[in-house]
Motif scaffolding. Structure first.
Motif, PDB file in Angstrom:
ATOM      1  N   GLY A 105       0.778  -1.233   0.000  1.00  0.00           N
ATOM      2  CA  GLY A 105       0.000   0.000   0.000  1.00  0.00           C
ATOM      3  C   GLY A 105       0.802   1.270   0.000  1.00  0.00           C
ATOM      4  N   LEU A 106       2.016   1.231   0.572  1.00  0.00           N
ATOM      5  CA  LEU A 106       2.825   2.448   0.626  1.00  0.00           C
ATOM      6  C   LEU A 106       3.188   2.933  -0.780  1.00  0.00           C
ATOM      7  N   GLY A 107       3.433   1.981  -1.697  1.00  0.00           N
ATOM      8  CA  GLY A 107       3.804   2.361  -3.059  1.00  0.00           C
ATOM      9  C   GLY A 107       2.735   3.208  -3.726  1.00  0.00           C
ATOM     10  N   ALA A 108       1.475   2.811  -3.575  1.00  0.00           N
ATOM     11  CA  ALA A 108       0.381   3.593  -4.163  1.00  0.00           C
ATOM     12  C   ALA A 108       0.285   4.961  -3.497  1.00  0.00           C
ATOM     13  N   TRP A 109       0.510   4.994  -2.188  1.00  0.00           N
ATOM     14  CA  TRP A 109       0.468   6.259  -1.460  1.00  0.00           C
ATOM     15  C   TRP A 109       1.593   7.184  -1.910  1.00  0.00           C
ATOM     16  N   LEU A 110       2.794   6.604  -2.149  1.00  0.00           N
ATOM     17  CA  LEU A 110       3.935   7.409  -2.575  1.00  0.00           C
ATOM     18  C   LEU A 110       3.642   8.142  -3.875  1.00  0.00           C
ATOM     19  N   LYS A 111       2.855   7.530  -4.745  1.00  0.00           N
ATOM     20  CA  LYS A 111       2.550   8.165  -6.030  1.00  0.00           C
ATOM     21  C   LYS A 111       1.718   9.426  -5.867  1.00  0.00           C
ATOM     22  N   THR A 112       1.083   9.568  -4.713  1.00  0.00           N
ATOM     23  CA  THR A 112       0.295  10.778  -4.456  1.00  0.00           C
ATOM     24  C   THR A 112       1.118  11.868  -3.787  1.00  0.00           C
ATOM     25  N   TRP A 113       2.319  11.513  -3.340  1.00  0.00           N
ATOM     26  CA  TRP A 113       3.181  12.489  -2.655  1.00  0.00           C
ATOM     27  C   TRP A 113       3.812  13.439  -3.680  1.00  0.00           C
ATOM     28  N   PRO A 114       4.208  14.615  -3.257  1.00  0.00           N
ATOM     29  CA  PRO A 114       5.038  15.461  -4.117  1.00  0.00           C
ATOM     30  C   PRO A 114       6.328  14.730  -4.484  1.00  0.00           C
ATOM     31  N   ASP A 115       6.816  14.937  -5.688  1.00  0.00           N
ATOM     32  CA  ASP A 115       7.992  14.211  -6.178  1.00  0.00           C
ATOM     33  C   ASP A 115       9.180  14.323  -5.224  1.00  0.00           C
ATOM     34  N   LYS A 116       9.430  15.533  -4.731  1.00  0.00           N
ATOM     35  CA  LYS A 116      10.601  15.729  -3.876  1.00  0.00           C
ATOM     36  C   LYS A 116      10.471  14.979  -2.557  1.00  0.00           C
TER      37      LYS A 116
END
Length: 473
Positions: A344-355
């Motif tokens: 689940g963290l991977g999908a969440w990371l895609k919503t984070w700002p790139d930096k």
């Protein structure tokens, strides 16, 4: 012998190059390349060349037997051949580790067993994995078994990739062994790649190694600044050390008419650990994927089975890197991160700002390097305490001051900048006007490469022996 050494640059290469390129046929060039490759490996370790030769002959015969074995019995023959390769690897690389740990248990009963202190043949993990991939590809019908022993010997012992990769599949270069083109353009391009790799090794990795060594080995209790300086230096060191070797190997391959796989693609610009492993040591990660992860079931089963397969692969990846609990922990750490990202963290990371996603991946990878670099568990824990500021914050030890002179600080700054150069399209770094001009100007490009050659040769001539970090694997 290492690429960044006086014997290789000033004796081996000047002798090998005319012999190789004066040959008029591919068969003659193969013979020269094979002889020099065996000499390259035997340099400093003459007896261990017999281990490699035994592996070559055994796998050549095994592949021929596998190919003509009926399908219903082939899996057993292939399994036996793979077990033979693994047995050699286990004896030389893991026997001492197993016996030392057994003695910890036996000590409770007042007894112990002798530990033979078996010396590790150079690059045994790499040529063993080359052999296994060759056998499996024959078993699957993806490649034909080589009738010529010399072809198998050249594939396994070719000096550019012999002791530290990249891991090359036989099916990818089988035709090139028999037929390949060597042109001035390929030689020129290969030489340029080699020079860049050499500069990465001796002008960046070897320089920042002094800072990493001070923090990890010389300062008893590194303070916060010392610990982060040392860890940052080691992250730069291991990247440019290994990427530099890979580039040198790929450069030789291009010059000789071969095509080796790319091994690094800006791993420190990743936005997750999953992406990091698609960019770091790519030939190893794809090897584990194709020859272990997918046969175990990959991600085709339940979520639990997928997580189990990921954890298994990365624990084995850690063990492949070395017979030490630190490497096991490092592999388990990366396996756990991959499981968490897949859960689940991977999908969440895609919503984070790139930096922010990039900062997470970079920090996670760097913390993993503590386990990779530390000698043992107490050493790693001591370094983690330093990173947390538990040994103090700002005061620098004298030995760290001695490591921080202009060349090492400049190498760290340049290395960090190159490693973290932002990407424009997901794969290539953004290029400023200077780099565009350099790329499009032959005169400037020649001058730039000439400067790299000059500084690299000076560094090799004035420096001390500095083995590649991955030679111990």
């Amino acid at each position: 012998m290492v690429f960044s050494s006086i014997p290789f640059l000033f004796y081996f290469l000047p002798l090998f190059i005319p012999f190789y390129f004066l040959m008029q046929t591919t068969a003659a060039r193969n013979a020269v390349l094979l002889v020099f490759s065996l000499f390259f490996y035997a340099w400093g370790e003459p007896w261990f060349v017999l281990v490699m030769l035994g592996s070559i002959v055994g796998n050549w015969r095994a592949a021929l037997i596998i190919e003509r074995t009926p399908a219903e019995r082939r899996v057993w023959v292939t399994g036996l051949a793979i077990a033979g390769n693994l047995l050699v690897l286990i004896v030389f690389k893991y026997a001492d580790f197993a016996l030392i740990n057994l003695n910890h248990v036996l000590a409770e009963f007042g007894t112990s067993v002798p530990v033979p202190a078996i010396e590790l043949p150079l690059g045994i993990s790499f040529f063993t994995f080359h052999s296994i991939s060759y056998l499996v590809d024959i078993h699957r019908g993806n490649s034909k078994a080589a009738r010529s022993l010399a072809n198998v010997a050249l594939y396994i012992s070719m000096f550019p990739q012999l002791v530290a990769g990249p891991i090359v599949r036989y099916k990818k270069i089988a035709r090139q062994i028999d037929r390949r083109r060597t042109t001035f353009g390929r030689v020129s391009a290969g030489a340029r790649i080699f020079v860049i790799g050499l500069a990465q090794k001796v002008l960046i990795a070897d320089q920042v190694a002094r800072i990493a060594d001070a923090a990890f080995d010389q300062v008893a209790k590194p303070a916060l600044i010392e610990a982060w300086l040392g860890l940052s230096a080691y992250a730069v060191q291991i990247y440019f050390d290994f990427a530099g070797y890979s580039n040198m190997a790929i450069g030789f391959a291009v010059a000789f008419g071969f095509s080796f796989p790319r091994n690094f693609r800006l791993p420190y610009t990743s936005r997750s650990i999953t992406e990091f492993w698609r960019r770091w040591h790519m030939s190893l990660s794809t090897w584990f994927r194709d020859y272990l992860y997918i046969p175990l079931g990959g991600n085709r089963g339940s979520a639990f089975a997928t997580y189990r397969n990921l954890a298994t692969i990365f624990i084995l990846c850690g063990l492949w890197h070395g017979a030490s609990w630190n490497f096991v922990i490092w592999g388990a750490y990366h396996g756990a991160l991959l499981v968490i990202e897949r859960a689940g963290l991977g999908a969440w990371l895609k919503t984070w700002p790139d930096k922010l996603a990039w900062a997470y991946a970079l920090l996670a990878a760097m913390l993993g390097w503590v386990w990779f670099r530390a000698i043992d568990l107490p050493h790693a824990l001591n370094m983690f305490k330093g990173l947390a500021g538990l040994h103090g914050v700002g005061a620098l030890d004298t030995r760290m001051h001695l490591a921080l002179y202009p060349a090492t600080v400049s190498a760290l700054a340049v290395g960090a900048a190159l490693a973290l150069l932002p990407r424009s399209n997901g794969t290539r770094p953004r290029q400023g006007a200077f780099f565009v001009f350099l790329r499009n100007s032959k005169a400037m490009d020649f001058a730039f490469v000439s400067l790299l050659i000059g500084f690299s040769v000076l560094a090799v001539s004035s420096g001390t022996y500095s083995p590649f970090l991955y030679f111990r694997f």
